[in-house]
Design a protein around this motif. Structure first.
Motif, PDB file in Angstrom:
ATOM      1  N   UNK A  76      56.032  60.556  32.530  1.00 42.49           N
ATOM      2  CA  UNK A  76      56.952  61.638  32.168  1.00 42.49           C
ATOM      3  C   UNK A  76      56.206  62.880  31.703  1.00 42.49           C
ATOM      4  N   UNK A  77      55.014  62.684  31.170  1.00 42.58           N
ATOM      5  CA  UNK A  77      54.227  63.821  30.705  1.00 42.58           C
ATOM      6  C   UNK A  77      53.628  64.609  31.870  1.00 42.58           C
ATOM      7  N   UNK A  78      53.329  63.900  32.961  1.00 43.07           N
ATOM      8  CA  UNK A  78      52.667  64.517  34.106  1.00 43.07           C
ATOM      9  C   UNK A  78      53.687  65.206  35.026  1.00 43.07           C
ATOM     10  N   UNK A  79      53.199  66.155  35.793  1.00 37.41           N
ATOM     11  CA  UNK A  79      53.993  66.769  36.843  1.00 37.41           C
ATOM     12  C   UNK A  79      53.421  66.369  38.200  1.00 37.41           C
ATOM     13  N   UNK A  80      54.278  66.297  39.211  1.00 35.46           N
ATOM     14  CA  UNK A  80      53.827  65.990  40.558  1.00 35.46           C
ATOM     15  C   UNK A  80      53.686  64.521  40.867  1.00 35.46           C
ATOM     16  N   UNK A  81      54.180  63.628  39.987  1.00 37.76           N
ATOM     17  CA  UNK A  81      54.110  62.191  40.252  1.00 37.76           C
ATOM     18  C   UNK A  81      55.162  61.822  41.298  1.00 37.76           C
ATOM     19  N   UNK A  82      54.740  61.141  42.345  1.00 39.43           N
ATOM     20  CA  UNK A  82      55.648  60.773  43.429  1.00 39.43           C
ATOM     21  C   UNK A  82      56.078  59.309  43.378  1.00 39.43           C
ATOM     22  N   UNK A  83      55.129  58.426  43.042  1.00 40.09           N
ATOM     23  CA  UNK A  83      55.383  56.989  43.146  1.00 40.09           C
ATOM     24  C   UNK A  83      54.809  56.265  41.939  1.00 40.09           C
ATOM     25  N   UNK A  84      55.529  55.244  41.491  1.00 36.03           N
ATOM     26  CA  UNK A  84      55.008  54.326  40.471  1.00 36.03           C
ATOM     27  C   UNK A  84      54.950  52.929  41.080  1.00 36.03           C
ATOM     28  N   UNK A  85      53.768  52.335  41.103  1.00 34.75           N
ATOM     29  CA  UNK A  85      53.581  50.974  41.611  1.00 34.75           C
ATOM     30  C   UNK A  85      53.569  50.021  40.420  1.00 34.75           C
ATOM     31  N   UNK A  86      54.341  48.950  40.528  1.00 38.17           N
ATOM     32  CA  UNK A  86      54.454  47.978  39.441  1.00 38.17           C
ATOM     33  C   UNK A  86      54.013  46.619  39.966  1.00 38.17           C
ATOM     34  N   UNK A  87      52.963  46.054  39.380  1.00 38.21           N
ATOM     35  CA  UNK A  87      52.412  44.774  39.820  1.00 38.21           C
ATOM     36  C   UNK A  87      53.070  43.653  39.021  1.00 38.21           C
ATOM     37  N   UNK A  88      53.933  42.880  39.641  1.00 41.50           N
ATOM     38  CA  UNK A  88      54.598  41.764  38.968  1.00 41.50           C
ATOM     39  C   UNK A  88      55.271  40.865  39.990  1.00 41.50           C
ATOM     40  N   UNK A  89      55.329  39.574  39.673  1.00 42.06           N
ATOM     41  CA  UNK A  89      56.107  38.657  40.513  1.00 42.06           C
ATOM     42  C   UNK A  89      57.447  38.333  39.865  1.00 42.06           C
ATOM     43  N   UNK A  90      57.786  39.045  38.810  1.00 45.93           N
ATOM     44  CA  UNK A  90      59.042  38.853  38.091  1.00 45.93           C
ATOM     45  C   UNK A  90      59.997  39.985  38.479  1.00 45.93           C
ATOM     46  N   UNK A  91      60.965  39.677  39.320  1.00 42.92           N
ATOM     47  CA  UNK A  91      61.866  40.715  39.819  1.00 42.92           C
ATOM     48  C   UNK A  91      62.681  41.347  38.694  1.00 42.92           C
ATOM     49  N   UNK A  92      63.073  40.543  37.712  1.00 44.57           N
ATOM     50  CA  UNK A  92      63.863  41.076  36.611  1.00 44.57           C
ATOM     51  C   UNK A  92      63.103  42.130  35.817  1.00 44.57           C
ATOM     52  N   UNK A  93      61.849  41.842  35.492  1.00 40.69           N
ATOM     53  CA  UNK A  93      61.056  42.807  34.730  1.00 40.69           C
ATOM     54  C   UNK A  93      60.755  44.047  35.565  1.00 40.69           C
ATOM     55  N   UNK A  94      60.556  43.831  36.869  1.00 46.37           N
ATOM     56  CA  UNK A  94      60.330  44.986  37.739  1.00 46.37           C
ATOM     57  C   UNK A  94      61.547  45.916  37.725  1.00 46.37           C
ATOM     58  N   UNK A  95      62.736  45.334  37.858  1.00 42.45           N
ATOM     59  CA  UNK A  95      63.953  46.147  37.864  1.00 42.45           C
ATOM     60  C   UNK A  95      64.127  46.894  36.536  1.00 42.45           C
ATOM     61  N   UNK A  96      63.753  46.257  35.447  1.00 45.70           N
ATOM     62  CA  UNK A  96      63.870  46.892  34.135  1.00 45.70           C
ATOM     63  C   UNK A  96      62.951  48.114  34.037  1.00 45.70           C
ATOM     64  N   UNK A  97      61.705  47.945  34.490  1.00 46.77           N
ATOM     65  CA  UNK A  97      60.763  49.073  34.458  1.00 46.77           C
ATOM     66  C   UNK A  97      61.225  50.180  35.395  1.00 46.77           C
ATOM     67  N   UNK A  98      61.665  49.806  36.600  1.00 46.99           N
ATOM     68  CA  UNK A  98      62.102  50.800  37.582  1.00 46.99           C
ATOM     69  C   UNK A  98      63.264  51.626  37.059  1.00 46.99           C
ATOM     70  N   UNK A  99      64.161  50.989  36.313  1.00 44.75           N
ATOM     71  CA  UNK A  99      65.330  51.708  35.807  1.00 44.75           C
ATOM     72  C   UNK A  99      64.966  52.751  34.757  1.00 44.75           C
ATOM     73  N   UNK A 100      63.790  52.610  34.156  1.00 43.96           N
ATOM     74  CA  UNK A 100      63.359  53.546  33.119  1.00 43.96           C
ATOM     75  C   UNK A 100      62.503  54.689  33.679  1.00 43.96           C
ATOM     76  N   UNK A 101      62.378  54.747  35.023  1.00 45.24           N
ATOM     77  CA  UNK A 101      61.587  55.806  35.654  1.00 45.24           C
ATOM     78  C   UNK A 101      62.472  56.551  36.657  1.00 45.24           C
TER      79      UNK A 101
END
Length: 706
Positions: free
Chosen positions: A659-684
């Motif tokens: 959020x501090x940076x400008x020009x960020x296009x993609x966030x890659x999240x390394x996890x095999x836990x779909x629930x935690x991935x969805x939680x992180x994705x929802x906050x971005x």
């Protein structure tokens, strides 16, 4: 041999009568051709991967002895075990299972196109002169597999594809299943069509369906078949063909007319159409240096031999740019001839001094005097670009001819930008703009002078057969990306690298940030292949690989184009001609990165033990701009255009940095836990998120069986 014929031959060994009965039934069907293009879909190709590590479970071939030029054993073997440099391999045949022990050094890894592959990229250096501009990329690898890789990084993201595939002349100019295709091969045409169809289907997945173009050049040997194939693969597209004169003197054809041209197919997807620019394609005399209608702003610093301070000291003065806003706050006076810029000429507070000094420290001069500069600045004819990593603010100006077009209404003023420069656009009804014709006849398209000779200037003494004219490729792309300054261009038969070179020239002409992805392999010619084999060398040996097309021609040509220096470090001789004339030794303010395709283990990837191989792909997908994240020692990292989160317990810190940076296009999240991935994705919100390694693996497993 077609796949059906292979199956019949196998069946003949088991049941000769049944094989004959089937052959009798099949032959009449082969003569009943429905309307359209018909060809044998040959067994999927296989590629030998020199230099790759042999592992248990791999498919391999046994190489002939060193020094031999024999074709060798073409059977595929399965590696059952490895111990002490010896591999136990086996292969089934009609009589049962055959096994043997072979030194590992005598084996070469084989990948069949029917198999799923898990690609990675191994970095091989870079050249950086373009500050914050995106990188052009060169990938050394089998182009079918690289296209599969690009479906992960660039699906539906490519604006233009330009390819110059093998023309299938019968002169051993291409390989099918690791064999050069001979002119007397009865299946030569169907092998070529099968070879092309597989790649075109993947190319279709990469092009933007709403607005993109595929350009394919070809000669008279395959143009009819290619046209039908394009119609079948791109069944919803509009297709045109142009004839391009590449050698006005003609190339002899035995018992035929002399050939002067080749053909280019243009496949328009969605709303794609050629843009009208000031280039007349049917005009043999290019003596008029025609500036494309899309180019308005030009570099203020003068180039060439006349662009030195000694030629006009009155044009050697500082421009003071506010380092926060990028606006020009003041203009200094020319220094006396014997004085040089130093701390005795300080800029106003908060400003930086911009002098006409080249990257090499040579004192140059601006295109105009101080008085003329101030006059044009007040009228909005001077523009300041984005600040580069070197701290400089690029300054461009509008030429007198364009000013006249502005005053006549031919170029439209749409307002001023936040730094005071006019916002200009060409009138869509601009009479200078011309739609290309279907016959191209221009001096600049001569493949001998502006292909072979130009390449020899860049890489002296390095031969490459039939390179394209740089200006022919440039013109072909100009009609489709002149209005797309951030276009992504792909060439997966890149050869000597002409397409990337053309994209750099287009960028220089209008200040664009287009990027080119060039794909080639490191094959040597058929003649060189036999010569090296007789010397006891094999593919994968450093002494062999140094002569491959990627290492010997493509990468050196692109380095030379950017740096302005030959591979030997000498300034390139000669000047670019036609639309934009300047010394080739000036180079380009561009960046390029070089990679080699690797083949990874899905288990290693899933276990997060192959991040280094996947890392360049993440950077490519995020736009190939700025720094690359090659390791994750702290649990997460954020670069110029993307971020990678590995330790989800640190997600809050990671998200805060995004959020501090400008020009960020993609966030890659390394996890095999779909629930935690969805939680992180929802906050971005507002940033694309990709789950690793699930999305990558799923993509790899969906690209087979083309």
């Amino acid at each position: 041999m077609s796949r059906l014929s292979e199956l019949l031959r196998t069946l003949e060994q088991l049941d000769p009568k049944l094989a004959k009965d089937l052959d009798d039934e099949i032959r009449p069907l082969q003569k009943r051709l429905p309307f359209g293009l018909n060809f044998e879909r040959h067994a999927p190709e296989a590629v030998e991967l020199a230099g790759h590590r042999i592992r248990k479970g791999n498919k391999v071939r046994v190489l002939p002895p060193r020094g031999s030029t024999d074709r060798g054993d073409q059977r595929l073997w399965h590696v059952d075990s490895l111990s002490g440099g010896i591999a136990e391999v086996s292969t089934p045949n009609s009589e049962g299972r055959t096994t043997q022990s072979v030194p590992v050094e005598d084996l070469i890894l084989v990948a069949e196109f029917r198999d799923h592959i898990y690609p990675g990229l191994r970095p091989g250096g870079s050249v950086e002169r373009g500050a914050d501009k995106p990188f052009h990329t060169v990938i050394n690898g089998e182009n079918f597999h690289v296209l599969e890789l690009l479906t992960f990084t660039h699906e539906h993201s490519v604006d233009a594809i330009y390819i110059d595939p093998p023309y299938n002349t019968g002169s051993r100019d291409w390989k099918y299943n690791n064999d050069y295709v001979e002119g007397d091969d009865l299946y030569r045409h169907s092998k070529w069509l099968a070879f092309m169809e597989r790649r075109l289907k993947l190319a279709k997945r990469l092009l933007k369906p709403d607005n993109s173009v595929l350009i394919v050049t070809i000669d008279e040997k395959e143009y009819l078949r290619l046209g039908l194939l394009l119609g079948q693969v791109f069944d919803n597209a509009r297709i045109q063909m142009a004839s391009i004169v590449i050698n006005g003197q003609g190339s002899a054809r035995q018992m035929q007319m002399s050939r002067v041209d080749e053909y280019a197919y243009f496949v328009y997807l969605g709303e794609a159409k050629p843009t009208a620019v000031a280039v007349e394609t049917l005009q043999s005399d290019d003596s008029q240096s025609q500036v494309g209608a899309e180019r308005i702003w030009f570099p203020l610093i003068r180039g060439g031999k006349s662009g030195v301070r000694a030629k006009s000291n009155d044009s050697f003065f500082p421009i003071y740019v506010d380092d926060d806003t990028g606006r020009i706050r003041d203009v200094g006076y020319p220094l006396p001839p014997l004085e040089h810029p130093d701390d005795s000429v300080p800029p106003p507070d908060g400003c930086v001094s911009i002098w006409p000094i080249s990257r090499g420290g040579i004192e140059g001069r601006w295109q105009m005097s101080r008085a003329e500069f101030i006059s044009r600045l007040e009228k909005g004819y001077i523009r300041v670009g984005g600040k580069g990593k070197n701290g400089r603010w690029p300054i461009t100006y509008v030429r007198a001819g364009t000013i006249a077009r502005i005053e006549s209404g031919e170029v439209v003023v749409q307002g001023r930008d936040d730094r005071g420069a006019l916002i200009l656009a060409n009138d869509p009804d601009n009479p200078r703009g011309r739609t290309p014709k279907t016959v191209w006849y221009r001096k600049s398209h001569n493949a001998g002078t502006y292909g072979t000779d130009l390449l020899n200037s860049l890489t002296p003494g390095r031969d490459f057969p039939f390179p394209k004219s740089l200006y022919a490729v440039e013109d072909a792309l100009r009609f489709f990306v002149s209005d797309k300054p951030n276009a992504v261009v792909l060439d997966f038969f890149s050869g000597s690298g002409t397409t990337a070179h053309a994209v750099m020239r287009l960028n220089k002409q209008d200040g664009g940030s287009r990027q080119c992805i060039s794909v080639t392999n490191n094959e040597v010619s058929a003649e060189e292949h036999a010569k090296l084999r007789r010397q006891g060398l094999r593919p994968g040996d450093p002494e062999w690989e140094q002569w491959g097309i990627c290492d010997y021609i493509t990468k050196p040509r692109i380095r030379a184009a950017i740096t302005g220096l030959t591979p030997e470090g000498e300034p390139i001789k000669g000047e670019y001609k036609f639309i934009d004339e300047f010394p080739m030794s000036d180079g380009f303010e561009e960046n390029a990165a070089f990679f080699t395709l690797s083949y990874e283990s899905p288990w290693m990837i899933e276990a997060d033990k192959a991040f280094a191989a996947i890392a360049p792909m993440l950077w490519l997908r995020a736009g190939a701009v700025g720094e690359r994240i090659d390791s994750l020692e702290g649990g997460w990292a954020v670069a110029d255009s993307y971020g990678v989160l590995k330790d989800l317990d640190l997600a809050s810190d990671f998200i805060a940095e995004l959020q501090r940076r400008q020009g960020i296009r993609i966030a890659y999240v390394v996890t095999d836990d779909d629930g935690r991935y969805q939680q992180v994705a929802s906050e971005i919100p507002g940033i694309e998120t990709v789950r690793l390694y699930e999305d990558y693996l799923r993509n790899c497993e969906s690209t087979g069986d083309i």
